[in-house]
Design an enzyme around this catalytic site. Structure first.
Site, PDB file in Angstrom:
ATOM      1  CE1 TYR A 151       0.488   3.779   5.417  1.00 37.34           C
ATOM      2  CE2 TYR A 151      -0.320   1.661   4.646  1.00 37.34           C
ATOM      3  CZ  TYR A 151      -0.567   2.926   5.150  1.00 37.34           C
ATOM      4  OH  TYR A 151      -1.842   3.337   5.379  1.00 37.34           O
ATOM      5  CG  HIS A 202      -2.898   4.341   0.977  1.00 41.10           C
ATOM      6  ND1 HIS A 202      -3.949   3.451   0.839  1.00 41.10           N
ATOM      7  CD2 HIS A 202      -2.332   4.046   2.177  1.00 41.10           C
ATOM      8  CE1 HIS A 202      -4.000   2.664   1.901  1.00 41.10           C
ATOM      9  NE2 HIS A 202      -3.024   2.988   2.715  1.00 41.10           N
ATOM     10  CB  ALA A 248     -10.422  -5.981   5.701  1.00 43.02           C
ATOM     11  CD  GLN A 286     -22.217   6.205   3.201  1.00 43.51           C
ATOM     12  OE1 GLN A 286     -22.692   5.321   2.522  1.00 43.51           O
ATOM     13  NE2 GLN A 286     -22.945   7.089   3.821  1.00 43.51           N
ATOM     14  CB  CYS A 327     -20.711   2.311   1.358  1.00 44.68           C
ATOM     15  SG  CYS A 327     -20.759   1.908   3.125  1.00 44.68           S
ATOM     16  CB  ALA A 340     -27.591   4.601   4.476  1.00 39.22           C
ATOM     17  CD  GLU A 372      -2.733  -1.830   1.181  1.00 35.90           C
ATOM     18  OE1 GLU A 372      -1.787  -2.646   1.310  1.00 35.90           O
ATOM     19  OE2 GLU A 372      -3.922  -2.132   1.343  1.00 35.90           O
ATOM     20  NE  ARG A 400      -2.607  -6.468   3.126  1.00 37.19           N
ATOM     21  CZ  ARG A 400      -3.731  -5.816   3.287  1.00 37.19           C
ATOM     22  NH1 ARG A 400      -3.867  -4.943   4.269  1.00 37.19           N
ATOM     23  NH2 ARG A 400      -4.749  -6.026   2.487  1.00 37.19           N
TER      24      ARG A 400
HETATM   25  C1  LIG Z   1     -11.101   1.133   8.364  1.00 33.43           C
HETATM   26  C2  LIG Z   1      -9.966   0.463   7.648  1.00 33.43           C
HETATM   27  C3  LIG Z   1      -8.684   0.512   8.193  1.00 33.43           C
HETATM   28  C4  LIG Z   1      -7.638  -0.162   7.567  1.00 33.43           C
HETATM   29  N1  LIG Z   1      -6.415  -0.176   8.178  1.00 33.43           N
HETATM   30  C5  LIG Z   1      -5.425  -0.951   7.666  1.00 33.43           C
HETATM   31  C6  LIG Z   1      -4.208  -1.115   8.367  1.00 33.43           C
HETATM   32  O1  LIG Z   1      -4.002  -0.582   9.464  1.00 33.43           O
HETATM   33  N2  LIG Z   1      -3.268  -1.908   7.796  1.00 33.43           N
HETATM   34  C7  LIG Z   1      -3.467  -2.546   6.594  1.00 33.43           C
HETATM   35  O2  LIG Z   1      -2.587  -3.269   6.136  1.00 33.43           O
HETATM   36  N3  LIG Z   1      -4.613  -2.400   5.906  1.00 33.43           N
HETATM   37  C8  LIG Z   1      -5.611  -1.628   6.426  1.00 33.43           C
HETATM   38  N4  LIG Z   1      -6.796  -1.525   5.746  1.00 33.43           N
HETATM   39  C9  LIG Z   1      -6.960  -2.202   4.438  1.00 33.43           C
HETATM   40  C10 LIG Z   1      -7.582  -3.582   4.597  1.00 33.43           C
HETATM   41  O3  LIG Z   1      -6.691  -4.469   5.240  1.00 33.43           O
HETATM   42  C11 LIG Z   1      -7.962  -4.187   3.238  1.00 33.43           C
HETATM   43  O4  LIG Z   1      -6.827  -4.276   2.443  1.00 33.43           O
HETATM   44  C12 LIG Z   1      -8.998  -3.383   2.484  1.00 33.43           C
HETATM   45  O5  LIG Z   1     -10.041  -2.986   3.344  1.00 33.43           O
HETATM   46  C13 LIG Z   1      -9.566  -4.180   1.325  1.00 33.43           C
HETATM   47  O6  LIG Z   1     -10.055  -5.413   1.751  1.00 33.43           O
HETATM   48  P1  LIG Z   1     -11.626  -5.703   2.017  1.00 33.43           P
HETATM   49  O7  LIG Z   1     -12.325  -5.478   0.722  1.00 33.43           O
HETATM   50  O8  LIG Z   1     -11.652  -7.127   2.488  1.00 33.43           O
HETATM   51  O9  LIG Z   1     -12.076  -4.742   3.059  1.00 33.43           O
HETATM   52  C14 LIG Z   1      -7.856  -0.840   6.351  1.00 33.43           C
HETATM   53  C15 LIG Z   1      -9.131  -0.857   5.795  1.00 33.43           C
HETATM   54  C16 LIG Z   1     -10.187  -0.230   6.423  1.00 33.43           C
HETATM   55  C17 LIG Z   1     -11.551  -0.305   5.814  1.00 33.43           C
HETATM   56  S1  SF4 Z   2     -19.265   0.775   6.240  1.00 33.18           S
HETATM   57 FE1  SF4 Z   2     -19.657   0.073   4.156  1.00 33.18          FE
HETATM   58  S2  SF4 Z   2     -17.628  -0.492   3.398  1.00 33.18           S
HETATM   59 FE2  SF4 Z   2     -17.404  -0.272   5.578  1.00 33.18          FE
HETATM   60  S3  SF4 Z   2     -17.662  -2.348   6.298  1.00 33.18           S
HETATM   61 FE3  SF4 Z   2     -19.672  -1.427   6.375  1.00 33.18          FE
HETATM   62  S4  SF4 Z   2     -20.646  -1.890   4.429  1.00 33.18           S
HETATM   63 FE4  SF4 Z   2     -18.470  -2.338   4.235  1.00 33.18          FE
END
Ligand SMILES: Cc1cc2nc3c(=O)[nH]c(=O)nc-3n(C[C@H](O)[C@H](O)[C@H](O)COP(=O)(O)O)c2cc1C
Ligand code: SF4
Length: 659
Positions: free
Chosen positions: A168, A254, A312, A341, A339, A645, A166, A216
């Site tokens: 970092y 990012h 996640a 949100q 979303c 929502a 990502e 990762r």
């Molecule tokens: C609220 C939030 C915080 C996150 N913080 C981190 C983090 O601290 N370290 C990390 O490697 N990825 C972080 N991610 C990225 C998630 O690990 C993941 O790659 C991303 O949400 C896509 O996967 P998903 O579609 O299963 O959510 C974060 C994602 C969200 C939504």
């Molecule tokens: S707020 Fe939206 S994107 Fe985040 S976990 Fe819930 S449904 Fe998924």
């Protein structure tokens, strides 16, 4: 296991055998640095362990001061930190789960004064340039990772995840985009990858052979000057040789201008990039991003693209995802609709992460649904997000609930949202809540708007009647070419080839996206997505193909705030990019003069002009719909504002928890 046989195969890591293939991906929850954070985190992770996730990764903690992401300390570098964390692994272990602590050094992505990086190259998404690390600082940072891993072991964690994706710090060392060094840590790839490989080696040495080390890796960088697919394979092999137990994946830096987790991304869109790594190493490889349903996870595993899947946000939406999938209860799973949100967007406003469709997420110690001692008869009027959330929780607590909906189907504004390309998944939430109502025995009465008199027979009435779109006071607003957004989105009216949209909140943007008549395959099919966003099969970037523009759209707003400023922090840019690419014109600071046969007459900064339009669509906000008096108001009926929502579902759940 019927249903999802690959998902529920045990996975032997050598050190331990995991009971299934579900890893809960790392999420910084915003609780990490709060005074009451550890207790809340323990409850948050315990619930996900109880729900069957085989391996949980915490949110990122920095191994030293410079690596902190923001001004709040989310650091793990002292014996006090280790002591403070003890309740987290303890709680997870009590529920039979395993948990690793993520070590994340932000490098140039930190938002504070002390940021460092391999070279002093400013990131396009941070206000400040980093300071170049000295060779001594590099050595010290490697030692900090190793020390933090040893402390994680002290705290009771089963392992660590080293964050190498990502964009970092570790990725900043790997890519020539950010690493301009000429010493032993820069130059050819073998020297650039020394830093992450050395971290893994030293972490292994410090934490012992029976400690899980997840690395990762960035399976796709999606930026100019990032790694090629051959480079990524080479990094993966070095990380394996250095002693990692599991290779998790991350997608895109990012600062990449390609969405990687938003609704515009199809489910399982990047599994193909994981496959390349799986073929190159012997340790298990984990696929990530937009894996939100058991059938998606199963298909990735069955195709041999990965050995494990990372979920996640899906774990925010439903902590019992794994347990339900194991039982084959697909209809009982609350699906993440991507979303952002209440989760990722909350990071940017300093609020703890939660979930729109599961308001309990992040509130495990505060919002509990306790069975009732005295059953009440409760009427909920309105089957939109607020009403659905309230009725489901109230019925599950044991109340006798009747939900009235004046339309012929449940869902309210979600029924319009699901028609926008990329927002199809709103249909999942409606179906899920309808199923919860059915299982809890709530009565659902469609095509019915009860009178105040009819509500008199209930112990409690909840008014969740939503909103009415606002009609601005502009001469000509009754012209036949003027349509409301609901008429357009519901398909009741068709827009002509030249359109003016009045209002640029979330709905205005949604309507514009809908009108582009974009081929929604790009939001559903990974190959079409890659083509749409210019990702070549080898992971490199190519020029975007200009779209065929079918409608000429102008968006107008009275205020002078930046375009799309009310859209989500982490998703608004995707909508703006899509509209810009399709030639949508945007004007702000507009005074509306009148609407007539020619179009919309406006004045901007003292100059009069006409926006030609055969259709004028009003997206100018909404008013609470409150024809019923008395009772508890929730959602849009309480306060309209932007359609919200997140607030609607939270208010519904909070009220139902107290009734
Ligand atoms: C609220 C939030 C915080 C996150 N913080 C981190 C983090 O601290 N370290 C990390 O490697 N990825 C972080 N991610 C990225 C998630 O690990 C993941 O790659 C991303 O949400 C896509 O996967 P998903 O579609 O299963 O959510 C974060 C994602 C969200 C939504
Ligand atoms: S707020 Fe939206 S994107 Fe985040 S976990 Fe819930 S449904 Fe998924």
């Amino acid at each position: 296991m019927p249903g999802y046989p690959n998902l529920f195969q045990p996975l032997d890591l050598g050190l331990v055998t995991l009971p299934n293939r579900i890893l809960m991906g790392s999420m910084h929850t915003g609780l990490e640095a709060r005074p009451d954070g550890i207790g809340r985190l323990a409850a948050f992770y315990a619930e996900r362990a109880r729900g069957g996730a085989a391996l949980i990764v915490t949110g990122g903690f920095s191994p030293n001061d410079a690596g902190n992401l923001g001004p709040h300390r989310a650091q793990f570098s002292s014996i006090e930190d280790a002591e403070r964390h003890r309740p987290v692994p303890e709680a997870v272990h009590r529920h039979g789960g395993r948990i690793v602590l993520q070590l994340l050094h932000s490098g140039r992505y930190g938002f504070h004064e002390r940021i460092v990086a391999p070279s002093a190259v400013k990131s396009p998404i941070n206000p400040q340039a980093p300071r170049e690390m000295t060779a001594t600082e590099i050595e010290r940072t490697i030692a900090d990772f190793a020390a933090a891993a040893a402390l994680a072991r002290e705290a009771g964690y089963d392992g660590v995840e080293i964050m190498g994706s990502e964009g970092y710090l570790l990725t900043q060392f790997l890519a020539v985009r950010t690493n301009r060094r000429t010493d032993a840590w820069g130059g050819p790839l073998e020297r650039r990858l020394r830093f992450p490989a050395e971290i893994v080696r030293r972490v292994r040495a410090a934490a012992g052979s029976d400690f899980i080390i997840v690395y990762r890796i960035s399976a796709l960088d999606l930026v100019e000057g990032g790694l090629s697919s051959a480079d990524i394979v080479q990094v993966a092999r070095s990380i394996e040789s250095a002693g990692a137990s599991l290779l998790n994946t991350g997608i895109g830096w990012h600062e990449a201008r390609i969405p990687t987790i938003a609704q515009a991304v199809p489910r399982g869109a990047f599994a193909w990039a994981t496959r390349r790594l799986k073929e190159a190493v012997r340790i298990p490889v984990v696929a990530s991003n937009r894996i939100n349903a058991p059938e998606v996870a199963e298909a990735i595993l069955a195709a041999g693209d990965a050995d494990m899947v990372s979920l996640a946000r899906a774990m925010l939406a439903d902590p019992a995802f794994a347990e339900k999938a194991k039982k084959g209860d697909r209809a009982g799973i609350n699906i993440c609709i991507a979303c952002n949100q209440a989760c990722l967007d909350h990071y940017f406003i300093g609020q703890p992460a939660s979930c729109v469709v599961n308001p309990r997420a992040g509130r495990e110690t505060k919002l509990n649904y306790v069975s009732v001692l005295r059953k009440k008869r409760i009427a909920v009027v309105g089957g939109g997000p607020a009403g659905l959330s309230c009725a489901a929780v109230a019925a599950e607590r044991g109340h006798e609930v009747t939900l009235f909906e004046r339309a012929g189907e449940l869902g309210g504004q979600f029924n319009l949202a699901k028609r926008i390309p990329g927002k199809q998944e709103f249909a999942e939430s409606i179906a899920y809540y309808a199923e919860r109502l059915r299982r809890a025995g709530a009565a659902v009465v469609l095509n019915k708007a009860p009178t105040a008199h009819e509500l008199g027979g209930f112990d409690e009435a909840v008014i969740a009647t939503g909103i009415d779109p606002r009609r601005p006071d502009i001469p000509g607003i009754d012209h036949p070419k003027v349509a409301g957004y609901a008429e357009i989105l519901s398909g009741a009216r068709q827009a002509g080839p030249e359109v003016a949209i009045l209002g640029m909140g979330g709905i205005g943007f949604d309507v514009a996206l809908y009108l582009l008549e974009r081929d929604s395959r790009a939001t559903l099919d990974p190959e079409a997505f890659a083509e749409h966003w210019g990702i070549a099969p080898d992971g490199s970037l190519r020029d975007l193909v200009p779209p065929e523009v079918k409608k000429k759209i102008t968006m107008l707003k009275r205020s002078t705030t930046p375009f799309g400023h009310s859209l989500g922090r982490t998703t608004g840019w995707v909508h703006r990019a899509e509209l810009a690419r399709n030639g949508v014109r945007m004007l702000k600071g507009v005074s509306y003069r009148r609407i007539d046969d020619a179009g919309v007459h406006i004045n901007v900064e003292g100059r009069d002009s006409v926006v030609p339009a055969d259709t004028v669509i009003v997206c100018a906000g909404q008013e609470p719909r409150r024809e019923l008096k008395g009772g508890h108001y929730i959602g849009g009926a309480r306060e309209a504002g932007e359609l919200d929502a997140k607030r609607a579902m939270l208010e519904g759940a909070q009220l139902a928890a107290q009734l």
